[in-house]
Design a protein around this motif. Structure first.
Motif, PDB file in Angstrom:
ATOM      1  N   GLN A 334       0.972  -1.177   0.086  1.00 47.31           N
ATOM      2  CA  GLN A 334       0.009  -0.050   0.099  1.00 47.31           C
ATOM      3  C   GLN A 334       0.925   1.013  -0.149  1.00 47.31           C
ATOM      4  O   GLN A 334       0.378   2.132  -0.582  1.00 47.31           O
ATOM      5  CB  GLN A 334      -0.990   0.115   1.342  1.00 47.31           C
ATOM      6  CG  GLN A 334      -1.782   1.139   1.269  1.00 47.31           C
ATOM      7  CD  GLN A 334      -2.550   1.347   2.549  1.00 47.31           C
ATOM      8  OE1 GLN A 334      -2.420   2.325   3.179  1.00 47.31           O
ATOM      9  NE2 GLN A 334      -3.361   0.189   2.787  1.00 47.31           N
ATOM     10  N   PHE A 335       1.865   1.181   0.684  1.00 41.90           N
ATOM     11  CA  PHE A 335       2.739   2.606   0.885  1.00 41.90           C
ATOM     12  C   PHE A 335       3.571   2.535  -0.263  1.00 41.90           C
ATOM     13  O   PHE A 335       3.971   1.732  -1.182  1.00 41.90           O
ATOM     14  CB  PHE A 335       3.601   2.340   2.162  1.00 41.90           C
ATOM     15  CG  PHE A 335       3.023   2.521   3.529  1.00 41.90           C
ATOM     16  CD1 PHE A 335       1.601   2.569   3.572  1.00 41.90           C
ATOM     17  CD2 PHE A 335       3.672   2.533   4.564  1.00 41.90           C
ATOM     18  CE1 PHE A 335       0.862   2.435   4.801  1.00 41.90           C
ATOM     19  CE2 PHE A 335       2.928   2.825   5.986  1.00 41.90           C
ATOM     20  CZ  PHE A 335       1.601   2.503   5.697  1.00 41.90           C
ATOM     21  N   PRO A 336       4.179   3.929  -0.416  1.00 43.40           N
ATOM     22  CA  PRO A 336       4.978   3.908  -1.636  1.00 43.40           C
ATOM     23  C   PRO A 336       6.303   3.155  -1.872  1.00 43.40           C
ATOM     24  O   PRO A 336       6.653   2.663  -0.620  1.00 43.40           O
ATOM     25  CB  PRO A 336       5.520   5.577  -1.412  1.00 43.40           C
ATOM     26  CG  PRO A 336       4.316   5.899  -0.832  1.00 43.40           C
ATOM     27  CD  PRO A 336       3.828   5.149   0.164  1.00 43.40           C
ATOM     28  N   ALA A 337       6.934   3.006  -2.722  1.00 45.20           N
ATOM     29  CA  ALA A 337       8.132   1.982  -2.854  1.00 45.20           C
ATOM     30  C   ALA A 337       9.115   1.890  -1.887  1.00 45.20           C
ATOM     31  O   ALA A 337       9.769   1.240  -1.382  1.00 45.20           O
ATOM     32  CB  ALA A 337       8.583   1.880  -4.361  1.00 45.20           C
ATOM     33  N   LYS A 338       9.317   3.390  -1.437  1.00 44.40           N
ATOM     34  CA  LYS A 338      10.418   3.500  -0.705  1.00 44.40           C
ATOM     35  C   LYS A 338      10.389   2.932   0.818  1.00 44.40           C
ATOM     36  O   LYS A 338      11.547   2.615   1.330  1.00 44.40           O
ATOM     37  CB  LYS A 338      10.971   5.065  -0.499  1.00 44.40           C
ATOM     38  CG  LYS A 338       9.608   5.867   0.182  1.00 44.40           C
ATOM     39  CD  LYS A 338       9.988   7.236   0.667  1.00 44.40           C
ATOM     40  CE  LYS A 338      10.817   7.294   1.946  1.00 44.40           C
ATOM     41  NZ  LYS A 338      10.932   8.634   2.367  1.00 44.40           N
TER      42      LYS A 338
END
Length: 428
Positions: A334-338
């Motif tokens: 769900q969270f950005p790739a970083k």
């Protein structure tokens, strides 16, 4: 005339009372709105993230575990209505208490291979789960480990499990720096530090053998003053822990350390552990500013001598006295790739940085790349403590403690001060 006189008096009194009541209600609304969901539950987050308070005032919520169905198991520090574990059911953006069980307080809780594991300060239990990850027999847990040392300081037994049938338990040092006279000004360290034989490390047990005693365990790693945040990193199949650094450098050895050095220098360290590792307590502390292992003053250090030549280095280090109580690697999408495979750390907040402002009371993110920390850590969620003044004085409204990832990739944060559970999500 009397009726008229009373009327003349009462009308202004009632009017004033009404105004005061209205002001009080508005004040109360303002107080509540500080932590409403429209305001991210009072938290400051990176752009795109939002937070909501899904449960509040449920008791001292320590570590938490979330099932694939989205139910939340909460380990309580003490008993609430005779129960030390709560099961929360999420419905409509809130989580309601579905059931309570367990007649022991404590910290650790984890789900693995069809069982719920939970710890008191002296024992570890497990409960069989059904296909919906609900406890089958809450009144009859299986006792896995007994007789763990609990001597008045650093009693919390944090737990985690690997993929090969092992349970890991923190046994914190019942001392600050292994002095002959604990926390006494100028007292030297005990020779050989006998505490290391039975505490100040991580012990490994079978995750399925009943009634193991402390003596049946293997001392997996030593030289760790106290660990509350620990987890098994699935990416590199290794145990990671967050150590609470030492206290009172200035109080005990003012000839070597300033108040500011005492507050900031002894780092809170992240270690990646293998069997047999030694992190160096009580002979050294780690200075996160110079990136050096320093000899403890109890063992001849003066703030300049290095030490811990045989101790492993931390893989990441943070300022002193932030109190890391929760550690979690993010594996969701769900969270950005970083954020993928990076570490989230819940810092409970300090009590002993005075006269420097107290600090912590936040969740930070430590980026990882190829299984190792990469880049500087950053504050991810702040505002748990309340006002800046509350934070500086250590009078925190909430203190982050536990972390867990939900099935949809959201993360959950527990607070053991007010008894709050937050859900943090990302929306593109």
């Amino acid at each position: 005339m009397k009726r008229k006189a009373w009327g003349t008096i009462l009308l202004p009194v009632l009017a004033i009372s009404g105004i005061l009541l209205l002001l009080a209600l508005k004040s109360d609304i303002r107080k509540k709105s500080t932590f409403d969901d429209a305001n991210n539950g009072g938290l400051t987050l990176p752009a795109g993230f939002n937070a909501s308070i899904i449960a509040d005032k449920i008791g001292g919520a320590r570590h938490i575990a979330v099932t694939p169905q989205g139910e939340i198991y909460v380990k309580l520090r003490g008993l609430e209505k005779g129960k030390g574990i709560l099961l929360l059911h999420q419905n409509g953006g809130k989580a309601e208490i579905k059931s309570g069980f367990g007649n022991f307080g404590g910290t650790g809780i984890s789900i693995k291979n069809g069982y719920l594991y939970a710890s008191s300060d002296e024992e570890v239990f497990r409960y069989k789960l059904n296909a919906n990850n609900e406890v089958i027999n809450p009144d009859k847990p299986e006792k896995i480990v007994t007789g763990l040392i609990s001597r008045g300081e650093h009693e919390a037994k944090a737990i985690t499990l690997d993929n090969a049938g092992h349970l890991y338990v923190n046994i914190g040092a019942y001392s600050n720096a292994c002095q002959v006279k604990d926390r006494q000004k100028g007292s030297p360290g005990q020779k050989g530090c006998p505490i290391l034989d039975s505490a100040a490390g991580i012990w490994q047990f079978s995750d399925s053998k009943p009634n193991q005693h402390y003596g049946d365990g293997v001392r997996y790693a030593t030289g760790l003053r106290n660990v509350v945040g620990l987890t098994w990193n699935q990416q590199d199949n290794q145990l990671y822990v967050m150590q609470h650094g030492r206290d009172q450098l200035h109080d005990l050895f003012p000839q070597y350390f300033t108040v500011k050095q005492s507050a900031e220098l002894p780092a809170e360290c992240m270690y990646a552990l293998k069997k047999g590792d030694n992190a160096g307590w009580p002979y050294m502390y780690y200075d996160w500013q110079t990136h050096k292992k320093m000899l403890m003053p109890e063992y001849g250090g003066d703030g300049k001598k290095e030490g811990g030549q045989n101790a492993i280095n931390p893989v990441a280090a943070f300022p002193g006295h932030l109190a890391p109580n929760g550690l979690m690697f993010y594996t969701g999408n769900q969270f950005p790739a970083k954020y993928k495979n990076g570490a989230f750390i819940a810092f409970h907040g300090s009590w002993n940085r005075a006269p420097e402002p107290q600090a912590g009371f936040f969740v930070v993110f430590q980026p990882f790349k190829d299984g190792k920390p990469s880049g500087k850590w950053e504050v991810f969620a702040d505002g748990f403590a309340g006002t800046a003044d509350q934070k500086a004085k250590g009078a925190a409204l909430r203190r982050p403690c536990g972390l867990a990832q939900g099935p949809d990739g959201s993360i959950y944060v527990s607070d053991d001060s007010r008894g709050t559970i937050y859900k943090i999500s990302y929306k593109k």
